[in-house]
Design a protein around this motif. Sequence first.
Motif, PDB file in Angstrom:
ATOM      1  N   SER A   1       9.209   4.266   6.436  1.00 56.58           N
ATOM      2  CA  SER A   1       8.776   3.401   7.527  1.00 56.58           C
ATOM      3  C   SER A   1       9.172   1.954   7.264  1.00 56.58           C
ATOM      4  CB  SER A   1       7.264   3.478   7.717  1.00 56.58           C
ATOM      5  OG  SER A   1       6.847   2.548   8.707  1.00 56.58           O
ATOM      6  N   ALA A   2      10.025   1.409   8.123  1.00 57.96           N
ATOM      7  CA  ALA A   2      10.429   0.008   7.996  1.00 57.96           C
ATOM      8  C   ALA A   2       9.253  -0.938   8.184  1.00 57.96           C
ATOM      9  CB  ALA A   2      11.528  -0.320   9.008  1.00 57.96           C
ATOM     10  N   ALA A   3       8.179  -0.468   8.803  1.00 58.45           N
ATOM     11  CA  ALA A   3       6.985  -1.301   8.983  1.00 58.45           C
ATOM     12  C   ALA A   3       6.404  -1.727   7.631  1.00 58.45           C
ATOM     13  CB  ALA A   3       5.932  -0.560   9.793  1.00 58.45           C
ATOM     14  N   ASN A   4       6.777  -1.046   6.566  1.00 59.84           N
ATOM     15  CA  ASN A   4       6.276  -1.377   5.231  1.00 59.84           C
ATOM     16  C   ASN A   4       7.104  -2.438   4.516  1.00 59.84           C
ATOM     17  OD1 ASN A   4       4.105   0.458   5.319  1.00 59.84           O
ATOM     18  ND2 ASN A   4       5.479   2.138   4.815  1.00 59.84           N
ATOM     19  N   LEU A   5       8.147  -2.944   5.173  1.00 60.18           N
ATOM     20  CA  LEU A   5       8.993  -3.972   4.564  1.00 60.18           C
ATOM     21  C   LEU A   5       8.404  -5.354   4.786  1.00 60.18           C
ATOM     22  CD1 LEU A   5      12.504  -2.697   5.701  1.00 60.18           C
ATOM     23  CD2 LEU A   5      11.492  -2.504   3.424  1.00 60.18           C
ATOM     24  N   VAL A   6       8.476  -6.184   3.763  1.00 60.55           N
ATOM     25  CA  VAL A   6       8.041  -7.575   3.853  1.00 60.55           C
ATOM     26  C   VAL A   6       9.090  -8.452   3.181  1.00 60.55           C
ATOM     27  CG1 VAL A   6       5.565  -7.093   3.981  1.00 60.55           C
ATOM     28  CG2 VAL A   6       6.647  -7.353   1.759  1.00 60.55           C
ATOM     29  N   LEU A   7       9.285  -9.645   3.734  1.00 61.60           N
ATOM     30  CA  LEU A   7      10.236 -10.597   3.167  1.00 61.60           C
ATOM     31  C   LEU A   7       9.555 -11.942   3.032  1.00 61.60           C
ATOM     32  CD1 LEU A   7      13.027 -11.553   2.242  1.00 61.60           C
ATOM     33  CD2 LEU A   7      13.654 -11.778   4.654  1.00 61.60           C
ATOM     34  N   ASP A   8       9.431 -12.413   1.810  1.00 60.21           N
ATOM     35  CA  ASP A   8       8.886 -13.736   1.503  1.00 60.21           C
ATOM     36  C   ASP A   8      10.085 -14.649   1.272  1.00 60.21           C
ATOM     37  OD1 ASP A   8       7.483 -15.950   0.654  1.00 60.21           O
ATOM     38  OD2 ASP A   8       6.748 -15.030  -1.190  1.00 60.21           O
ATOM     39  N   ALA A   9      10.507 -15.350   2.331  1.00 54.35           N
ATOM     40  CA  ALA A   9      11.754 -16.121   2.330  1.00 54.35           C
ATOM     41  C   ALA A   9      11.596 -17.484   1.666  1.00 54.35           C
ATOM     42  CB  ALA A   9      12.283 -16.261   3.746  1.00 54.35           C
ATOM     43  N   ARG A  10      11.421 -17.458   0.359  1.00 54.60           N
ATOM     44  CA  ARG A  10      11.398 -18.672  -0.456  1.00 54.60           C
ATOM     45  C   ARG A  10      11.939 -18.284  -1.823  1.00 54.60           C
ATOM     46  NH1 ARG A  10       7.451 -18.124  -4.142  1.00 54.60           N
ATOM     47  NH2 ARG A  10       5.907 -16.539  -3.697  1.00 54.60           N
TER      48      ARG A  10
ATOM     49  N   GLY B   1      12.297 -17.153  -5.309  1.00 52.11           N
ATOM     50  CA  GLY B   1      11.316 -16.399  -6.074  1.00 52.11           C
ATOM     51  C   GLY B   1      10.579 -15.365  -5.248  1.00 52.11           C
ATOM     52  N   GLY B   2      10.780 -15.395  -3.934  1.00 50.20           N
ATOM     53  CA  GLY B   2      10.126 -14.436  -3.045  1.00 50.20           C
ATOM     54  C   GLY B   2      10.752 -13.056  -3.148  1.00 50.20           C
ATOM     55  N   CYS B   3      10.170 -12.127  -2.446  1.00 53.04           N
ATOM     56  CA  CYS B   3      10.572 -10.728  -2.565  1.00 53.04           C
ATOM     57  C   CYS B   3      10.853 -10.107  -1.203  1.00 53.04           C
ATOM     58  CB  CYS B   3       9.440  -9.953  -3.254  1.00 53.04           C
ATOM     59  SG  CYS B   3       9.787  -8.216  -3.551  1.00 53.04           S
TER      60      CYS B   3
ATOM     61  N   VAL C   1      14.555 -13.161  -3.619  1.00 50.83           N
ATOM     62  CA  VAL C   1      15.163 -14.312  -2.967  1.00 50.83           C
ATOM     63  C   VAL C   1      15.536 -15.364  -4.013  1.00 50.83           C
ATOM     64  CG1 VAL C   1      14.816 -16.126  -1.239  1.00 50.83           C
ATOM     65  CG2 VAL C   1      13.778 -13.859  -0.899  1.00 50.83           C
ATOM     66  N   VAL C   2      16.788 -15.854  -3.924  1.00 54.31           N
ATOM     67  CA  VAL C   2      17.241 -16.874  -4.867  1.00 54.31           C
ATOM     68  C   VAL C   2      17.667 -18.176  -4.182  1.00 54.31           C
ATOM     69  CG1 VAL C   2      17.893 -15.239  -6.668  1.00 54.31           C
ATOM     70  CG2 VAL C   2      19.599 -15.944  -4.975  1.00 54.31           C
ATOM     71  N   TYR C   3      17.946 -18.129  -2.862  1.00 57.02           N
ATOM     72  CA  TYR C   3      18.397 -19.331  -2.163  1.00 57.02           C
ATOM     73  C   TYR C   3      18.028 -19.223  -0.686  1.00 57.02           C
ATOM     74  CZ  TYR C   3      21.626 -22.816  -0.206  1.00 57.02           C
ATOM     75  OH  TYR C   3      22.178 -23.880   0.463  1.00 57.02           O
ATOM     76  N   VAL C   4      17.428 -20.291  -0.175  1.00 58.77           N
ATOM     77  CA  VAL C   4      17.062 -20.336   1.237  1.00 58.77           C
ATOM     78  C   VAL C   4      17.489 -21.680   1.813  1.00 58.77           C
ATOM     79  CG1 VAL C   4      15.166 -20.264   2.901  1.00 58.77           C
ATOM     80  CG2 VAL C   4      15.054 -18.849   0.843  1.00 58.77           C
ATOM     81  N   ALA C   5      18.321 -21.647   2.834  1.00 63.04           N
ATOM     82  CA  ALA C   5      18.658 -22.817   3.636  1.00 63.04           C
ATOM     83  C   ALA C   5      18.252 -22.450   5.057  1.00 63.04           C
ATOM     84  CB  ALA C   5      20.150 -23.152   3.550  1.00 63.04           C
ATOM     85  N   PRO C   6      17.032 -22.797   5.463  1.00 62.38           N
ATOM     86  CA  PRO C   6      16.503 -22.339   6.751  1.00 62.38           C
ATOM     87  C   PRO C   6      17.482 -22.527   7.909  1.00 62.38           C
ATOM     88  CG  PRO C   6      14.810 -23.480   5.523  1.00 62.38           C
ATOM     89  CD  PRO C   6      16.104 -23.676   4.767  1.00 62.38           C
TER      90      PRO C   6
ATOM     91  N   ARG D   1      20.028 -15.958   0.485  1.00 61.36           N
ATOM     92  CA  ARG D   1      20.696 -15.221  -0.596  1.00 61.36           C
ATOM     93  C   ARG D   1      19.650 -14.511  -1.441  1.00 61.36           C
ATOM     94  NH1 ARG D   1      23.980 -18.968  -2.574  1.00 61.36           N
ATOM     95  NH2 ARG D   1      25.456 -18.344  -0.963  1.00 61.36           N
ATOM     96  N   LEU D   2      19.953 -13.244  -1.737  1.00 59.52           N
ATOM     97  CA  LEU D   2      19.039 -12.397  -2.496  1.00 59.52           C
ATOM     98  C   LEU D   2      19.803 -11.711  -3.629  1.00 59.52           C
ATOM     99  CD1 LEU D   2      18.679 -11.533   0.905  1.00 59.52           C
ATOM    100  CD2 LEU D   2      16.433 -11.344  -0.085  1.00 59.52           C
ATOM    101  N   ARG D   3      19.065 -11.288  -4.645  1.00 58.48           N
ATOM    102  CA  ARG D   3      19.667 -10.577  -5.779  1.00 58.48           C
ATOM    103  C   ARG D   3      18.953  -9.248  -5.958  1.00 58.48           C
ATOM    104  NH1 ARG D   3      23.933 -12.746  -8.912  1.00 58.48           N
ATOM    105  NH2 ARG D   3      23.230 -11.028 -10.166  1.00 58.48           N
ATOM    106  N   GLY D   4      19.700  -8.245  -6.391  1.00 58.19           N
ATOM    107  CA  GLY D   4      19.107  -6.961  -6.705  1.00 58.19           C
ATOM    108  C   GLY D   4      20.018  -5.808  -6.356  1.00 58.19           C
ATOM    109  N   ALA D   5      19.581  -4.628  -6.739  1.00 57.73           N
ATOM    110  CA  ALA D   5      20.314  -3.399  -6.469  1.00 57.73           C
ATOM    111  C   ALA D   5      19.563  -2.625  -5.392  1.00 57.73           C
ATOM    112  CB  ALA D   5      20.434  -2.567  -7.744  1.00 57.73           C
ATOM    113  N   LEU D   6      20.207  -2.415  -4.274  1.00 51.05           N
ATOM    114  CA  LEU D   6      19.591  -1.700  -3.157  1.00 51.05           C
ATOM    115  C   LEU D   6      19.446  -0.201  -3.443  1.00 51.05           C
ATOM    116  CD1 LEU D   6      21.521  -3.277  -0.151  1.00 51.05           C
ATOM    117  CD2 LEU D   6      19.109  -3.611  -0.708  1.00 51.05           C
TER     118      LEU D   6
END
Length: 177
Positions: free
Chosen positions: A70-79, A81-83, A99-104, A109-114
């Motif tokens: 369920s995509a409803a379980n996804l959350v993005l903390d756009a700052r 260090g966020g997740c 999250v490693v970089y945010v230019a609103p 930009r995010l890091r990780g293995a999908l």
Amino acid sequence: MAKFNRVWLLSFAPAALLLAQSVSAEVLSVGSNGFEVRETVHVAATSDKAYAALLQPARWWSSDHTFSGSAANLVLDARAGGCWCENLPDGGSVEHLHVVYVAPGKTLRLRGALGPFQGLGADGAMTWAVKSGANGTDISVSYTLGGYAKDGFDAASKAADHVLGEQIERLRKLIDA
């Protein structure tokens, strides 16, 4: 999780043909140590509207490409260090990317293995770019994954290209609705 992995690795040619009409998709490079893919769409909306929608993956990411179903379980903390995380039943969770970089309004930009790449000796960088134009906004996502995969990265690059193409098309549809 078996469903999630199977979805990524299923044949994707028929869906890729449908996406080709509205998404510019491309495996930029692939080698024994990784790959890079990029997807681009154009929307009629302003860059602010497009960026705001991007930050709500629960509204556009496919449930087929989640661990919980369920995509409803996804959350993005756009700052920084966020997740970009997913809540699982019984209090579990998954960090898809951090999250490693945010230019609103411009770049995320995010890091990780999908998904299935999390079990490999690999790491990735995903960059979303939102750019205003005369007739709307261009949105692109690039994902670079590098590391070790026993069977190499050729099939994985094609699967990632397909899945990200599907997701950016879903984002385009949400924005242009």
